[in-house]
Design an enzyme around this catalytic site. Structure first.
Site, PDB file in Angstrom:
ATOM      1  CG  HIS A 154      84.237  28.385  26.282  1.00 35.19           C
ATOM      2  ND1 HIS A 154      84.517  28.660  24.968  1.00 35.19           N
ATOM      3  CD2 HIS A 154      84.153  27.029  26.358  1.00 35.19           C
ATOM      4  CE1 HIS A 154      84.598  27.528  24.287  1.00 35.19           C
ATOM      5  NE2 HIS A 154      84.391  26.526  25.107  1.00 35.19           N
ATOM      6  CG  LEU A 198      64.038  38.898  29.650  1.00 32.01           C
ATOM      7  CD1 LEU A 198      62.683  38.939  28.959  1.00 32.01           C
ATOM      8  CD2 LEU A 198      64.939  39.978  29.069  1.00 32.01           C
TER       9      LEU A 198
HETATM   10  P1  NDP Z   1      70.610  31.114  44.792  1.00 27.11           P
HETATM   11  O1  NDP Z   1      70.645  32.198  45.777  1.00 27.11           O
HETATM   12  O2  NDP Z   1      69.938  29.849  45.096  1.00 27.11           O
HETATM   13  O3  NDP Z   1      72.106  30.787  44.352  1.00 27.11           O
HETATM   14  C1  NDP Z   1      73.030  31.802  44.191  1.00 27.11           C
HETATM   15  C2  NDP Z   1      74.415  31.287  43.994  1.00 27.11           C
HETATM   16  O4  NDP Z   1      74.885  30.528  45.081  1.00 27.11           O
HETATM   17  C3  NDP Z   1      74.583  30.401  42.819  1.00 27.11           C
HETATM   18  O5  NDP Z   1      75.706  30.932  42.147  1.00 27.11           O
HETATM   19  C4  NDP Z   1      74.932  29.012  43.362  1.00 27.11           C
HETATM   20  O6  NDP Z   1      75.851  28.503  42.466  1.00 27.11           O
HETATM   21  C5  NDP Z   1      75.542  29.336  44.669  1.00 27.11           C
HETATM   22  N1  NDP Z   1      75.278  28.312  45.672  1.00 27.11           N
HETATM   23  C6  NDP Z   1      74.295  27.378  45.680  1.00 27.11           C
HETATM   24  N2  NDP Z   1      74.416  26.580  46.784  1.00 27.11           N
HETATM   25  C7  NDP Z   1      75.460  27.063  47.476  1.00 27.11           C
HETATM   26  C8  NDP Z   1      76.089  26.691  48.708  1.00 27.11           C
HETATM   27  N3  NDP Z   1      75.636  25.658  49.428  1.00 27.11           N
HETATM   28  N4  NDP Z   1      77.141  27.419  49.128  1.00 27.11           N
HETATM   29  C9  NDP Z   1      77.604  28.454  48.424  1.00 27.11           C
HETATM   30  N5  NDP Z   1      77.060  28.836  47.231  1.00 27.11           N
HETATM   31  C10 NDP Z   1      76.011  28.150  46.785  1.00 27.11           C
HETATM   32  O7  NDP Z   1      69.943  31.787  43.520  1.00 27.11           O
HETATM   33  P2  NDP Z   1      69.863  31.441  42.011  1.00 27.11           P
HETATM   34  O8  NDP Z   1      70.017  32.714  41.294  1.00 27.11           O
HETATM   35  O9  NDP Z   1      70.811  30.353  41.671  1.00 27.11           O
HETATM   36  O10 NDP Z   1      68.358  30.972  41.803  1.00 27.11           O
HETATM   37  C11 NDP Z   1      67.864  29.719  42.274  1.00 27.11           C
HETATM   38  C12 NDP Z   1      67.271  28.931  41.111  1.00 27.11           C
HETATM   39  O11 NDP Z   1      66.215  29.640  40.512  1.00 27.11           O
HETATM   40  C13 NDP Z   1      68.295  28.669  40.032  1.00 27.11           C
HETATM   41  O12 NDP Z   1      68.121  27.378  39.529  1.00 27.11           O
HETATM   42  C14 NDP Z   1      67.945  29.688  38.981  1.00 27.11           C
HETATM   43  O13 NDP Z   1      68.311  29.339  37.702  1.00 27.11           O
HETATM   44  C15 NDP Z   1      66.438  29.735  39.128  1.00 27.11           C
HETATM   45  N6  NDP Z   1      65.916  30.979  38.598  1.00 27.11           N
HETATM   46  C16 NDP Z   1      65.620  31.000  37.282  1.00 27.11           C
HETATM   47  C17 NDP Z   1      65.107  32.128  36.707  1.00 27.11           C
HETATM   48  C18 NDP Z   1      64.773  32.085  35.285  1.00 27.11           C
HETATM   49  O14 NDP Z   1      65.033  31.108  34.615  1.00 27.11           O
HETATM   50  N7  NDP Z   1      64.189  33.114  34.771  1.00 27.11           N
HETATM   51  C19 NDP Z   1      64.854  33.347  37.473  1.00 27.11           C
HETATM   52  C20 NDP Z   1      65.254  33.225  38.844  1.00 27.11           C
HETATM   53  C21 NDP Z   1      65.750  32.073  39.371  1.00 27.11           C
HETATM   54  P3  NDP Z   1      76.443  27.025  42.353  1.00 27.11           P
HETATM   55  O15 NDP Z   1      75.563  25.968  42.871  1.00 27.11           O
HETATM   56  O16 NDP Z   1      76.636  26.925  40.906  1.00 27.11           O
HETATM   57  O17 NDP Z   1      77.694  27.128  43.117  1.00 27.11           O
HETATM   58  C1  BG6 Z   2      84.015  22.983  24.615  1.00 23.54           C
HETATM   59  C2  BG6 Z   2      84.815  22.181  25.601  1.00 23.54           C
HETATM   60  O1  BG6 Z   2      84.757  24.089  24.166  1.00 23.54           O
HETATM   61  O2  BG6 Z   2      82.821  23.440  25.232  1.00 23.54           O
HETATM   62  C3  BG6 Z   2      84.007  21.012  26.119  1.00 23.54           C
HETATM   63  O3  BG6 Z   2      85.981  21.703  24.961  1.00 23.54           O
HETATM   64  C4  BG6 Z   2      82.683  21.492  26.666  1.00 23.54           C
HETATM   65  O4  BG6 Z   2      84.724  20.313  27.122  1.00 23.54           O
HETATM   66  C5  BG6 Z   2      81.968  22.383  25.657  1.00 23.54           C
HETATM   67  O5  BG6 Z   2      81.887  20.359  26.940  1.00 23.54           O
HETATM   68  C6  BG6 Z   2      80.724  22.999  26.238  1.00 23.54           C
HETATM   69  O6  BG6 Z   2      79.983  23.634  25.252  1.00 23.54           O
HETATM   70  P1  BG6 Z   2      78.425  23.899  25.425  1.00 23.54           P
HETATM   71  O7  BG6 Z   2      78.058  24.723  24.233  1.00 23.54           O
HETATM   72  O8  BG6 Z   2      77.761  22.554  25.439  1.00 23.54           O
HETATM   73  O9  BG6 Z   2      78.266  24.607  26.710  1.00 23.54           O
END
Ligand code: NDP
Ligand code: BG6
Length: 524
Positions: free
Chosen positions: A273, A432
């Site tokens: 994936h 978006l």
């Molecule tokens: P952030 O700046 O909060 O996060 C950026 C990245 O940092 C992510 O990849 C996160 O990934 C990682 N991160 C989070 N915590 C830590 C940490 N303690 N140390 C290091 N890396 C960290 O911005 P986002 O872009 O994630 O936005 C915040 C929220 O707002 C999200 O839930 C996002 O989906 C939402 N949002 C939604 C939008 C929409 O739906 N249209 C538009 C804008 C924002 P990870 O935790 O996976 O490691």
């Molecule tokens: C499958 C993996 O290919 O993708 C699973 O074998 C996983 O472990 C799944 O849970 C996730 O798919 P989705 O569409 O729910 O993100």
């Protein structure tokens, strides 16, 4: 690309009309009308019909496609498995996953009237011959096509494909074989499988599913990149500091760890994936939207990726959360189906490097894990710091985020002047959010698009054998090293963000996290 809504006035019904029209222009329509004499020109055969994938994904998908009139007129469905089931019993297994709404009951009954079930062995030539005879009864027409879906464990792949070829190939039209991963366990086993399939079927007959290629935002990558002038000039090492592609799931293996343990998260999610997403993000512009032009570019970029080194990875395995509830009380190794002392990773981060003119020096960080803090799949393109800063170090890096799930969205994180009588600045976004912009559009499930593509004969969103070969070439040395050295994964608590070493690896690889960005969701 089927099923795309291009603006908010494009309702589900209009999208469905478009798909129907594209089906009509396909060769399968030559057989339309066959239903008038009571015979059926398309037979969809699911091997492994009694299994988990069939009941949770394949049958519901077939039902949704049938309900929405997207399948060619006169399609019938055959289930094949060892269990001695009646069609009614098969239906009872599937019922909880079919999502039949009020008013759809009559249509649902109609769907099941077109379903048949055949119990037989996976290595019994006699049973396959009998299946073929059964199917033939429905093909009393000049043209008839067959689709074979292999929802089966790899252990029976060889015998089933041989028996399909020997006894079940339709003679009145096309035959297409849909295969689910795992496509092998490493470069050698995958090559063996490819050679085996290559002897039986042509590449045009094979549809290797990676269901992430059926997801809306993954399919959107082509349009975002090549349908906009704004992104292409910046899509390179001069502007982009790092690319991060993430898959997170908030649940563990839930009693099915025995199966997972054989593969681990790298084979389960990263090698397929995430690498597929990477190839669409990083490839050069194809000559056209023809499936082979696109797949040629994907293979080309994969060829420029070095094999991954162990020192460029972080591996983790989840342990119980002492304060957790339900499944969280169970660590991976507490699952009774997982072998004692297993070192199989349930979390992995790997830094990939693409050795070409566009991407030299840009780390592509792939991260995936089970039993984490949230469900999320996204692509994060992080731009360089602004050079020649005049704002005392205040600007944060721009990020383009393509949110695959849940809640499809595309947003650009950017700096703006804080509104009002101030010259301060703050982080904001161009946003978006599909739930707001495309309220009327129902996005089809990945499997719906992909199965429909097979009916249409479009291989654009399926994996070609040379892509697979490159994917295994990149990961096999790492997988072998992890297994031969029994590299101990770092424990992380169920429901956490994974091992903290993963954050450190991101920082080392020029990905900056500020922790200051705040998003205010709009009402969808
Ligand atoms: P952030 O700046 O909060 O996060 C950026 C990245 O940092 C992510 O990849 C996160 O990934 C990682 N991160 C989070 N915590 C830590 C940490 N303690 N140390 C290091 N890396 C960290 O911005 P986002 O872009 O994630 O936005 C915040 C929220 O707002 C999200 O839930 C996002 O989906 C939402 N949002 C939604 C939008 C929409 O739906 N249209 C538009 C804008 C924002 P990870 O935790 O996976 O490691
Ligand atoms: C499958 C993996 O290919 O993708 C699973 O074998 C996983 O472990 C799944 O849970 C996730 O798919 P989705 O569409 O729910 O993100």
């Amino acid at each position: 690309m089927t099923g795309h809504g291009s603006d908010s006035s494009n309702t589900t019904e209009e999208a469905l009309k478009l798909i129907r029209r594209s089906l009509k222009s396909n060769s399968m329509d030559r057989v339309e009308g066959a239903h008038f004499d009571g015979s059926y020109p398309h037979v969809f055969i699911t091997f492994g019909a009694s299994g988990d994938l069939a009941k949770k994904k394949i049958y519901p998908t077939l039902w949704w496609l049938f309900r929405d009139n997207l399948l060619p007129t006169g399609t019938i469905f055959y289930g094949y498995a060892r269990s001695k089931l009646t069609t009614a019993e098969l239906r009872a297994k599937c019922d909880p996953y079919m999502q039949v709404k009020s008013g759809e009951q009559a249509r649902y009954e109609e769907f099941w009237r077109l379903n048949y079930y055949f119990a037989g062995g996976y290595d019994s030539r006699r049973d396959f011959e009998l299946l073929n005879q059964e199917i033939k009864k429905f093909e009393n027409v000049p043209h008839a096509n067959r689709l074979f879906y292999l929802a089966l464990p790899p252990s029976v792949f060889d015998s089933v494909t041989e028996l399909i070829k020997a006894t079940c190939m339709g003679e009145k039209g096309w035959n297409r074989v849909i295969i689910e991963k795992p496509f092998g366990k490493d470069a050698d086993s995958s090559k063996k499988l490819s050679d085996h399939l290559g002897k039986l079927f042509s590449e045009e007959q094979l549809y290797r599913i990676d269901h992430y290629l059926g997801k809306e935002m993954v399919q959107n990558l082509m349009t975002i990149r090549f349908g906009n002038k704004i992104f292409s000039p910046t899509w390179n090492r001069e502007n982009i500091a790092a690319v991060m592609i993430t898959f997170k799931e908030p649940f563990g293996t839930g009693g099915r760890g025995g199966y997972f343990d054989e593969f681990g998260i790298i084979r389960d999610v990263m090698q397929n994936h995430l690498l597929q997403i990477l190839s669409l993000v990083a490839m050069e512009k194809p000559a056209s939207c023809h499936p082979d032009d696109i797949r040629n570019e994907k293979v080309k970029v994969l060829k420029s990726i070095d094999n991954i080194k162990l020192e460029d990875t972080v591996l983790g395995q989840y342990v119980a959360d002492p304060n957790g509830e339900g499944e969280a009380k169970m660590g991976y190794r507490d699952d009774p189906t997982v072998p004692a002392g297993s070192t199989t990773p349930t979390y992995a981060l790997a830094v990939l490097r693409i050795n070409n003119e566009r991407w030299d020096g840009v780390p592509f960080i792939l991260r995936c894990g089970k039993a984490l803090n949230e469900r999320k799949a996204e692509v994060r393109i992080q731009y360089h710091d602004v050079p020649g800063d005049i704002f005392e170090g205040k600007p944060k890096r721009n990020e383009l985020v393509i949110r695959v799930q849940p809640g499809e969205a595309l947003y650009v994180k950017m700096m703006t002047k804080s509104p009002g009588i101030t010259f301060d600045m703050e982080e904001t976004e161009l946003d978006l959010t599909y739930g707001c912009r495309y309220k009327e559009v129902k996005l089809p499930d990945a499997y719906e698009r992909l199965i429909l593509d097979v009916f249409c004969g479009s291989q654009m969103h399926f994996v070609r054998s040379d892509e697979l070969e490159e994917a295994w070439r990149i990961f096999t040395p790492l997988l072998h090293e992890i297994e031969s050295k029994q590299v101990p994964p770092i424990p992380y608590v169920y429901g956490s963000r994974g091992p903290k070493e993963a954050n450190e690896k991101c920082t080392e690889n020029n990905f900056k996290y500020y922790g200051s960005y705040k998003w205010k969701p709009k009402q969808p």
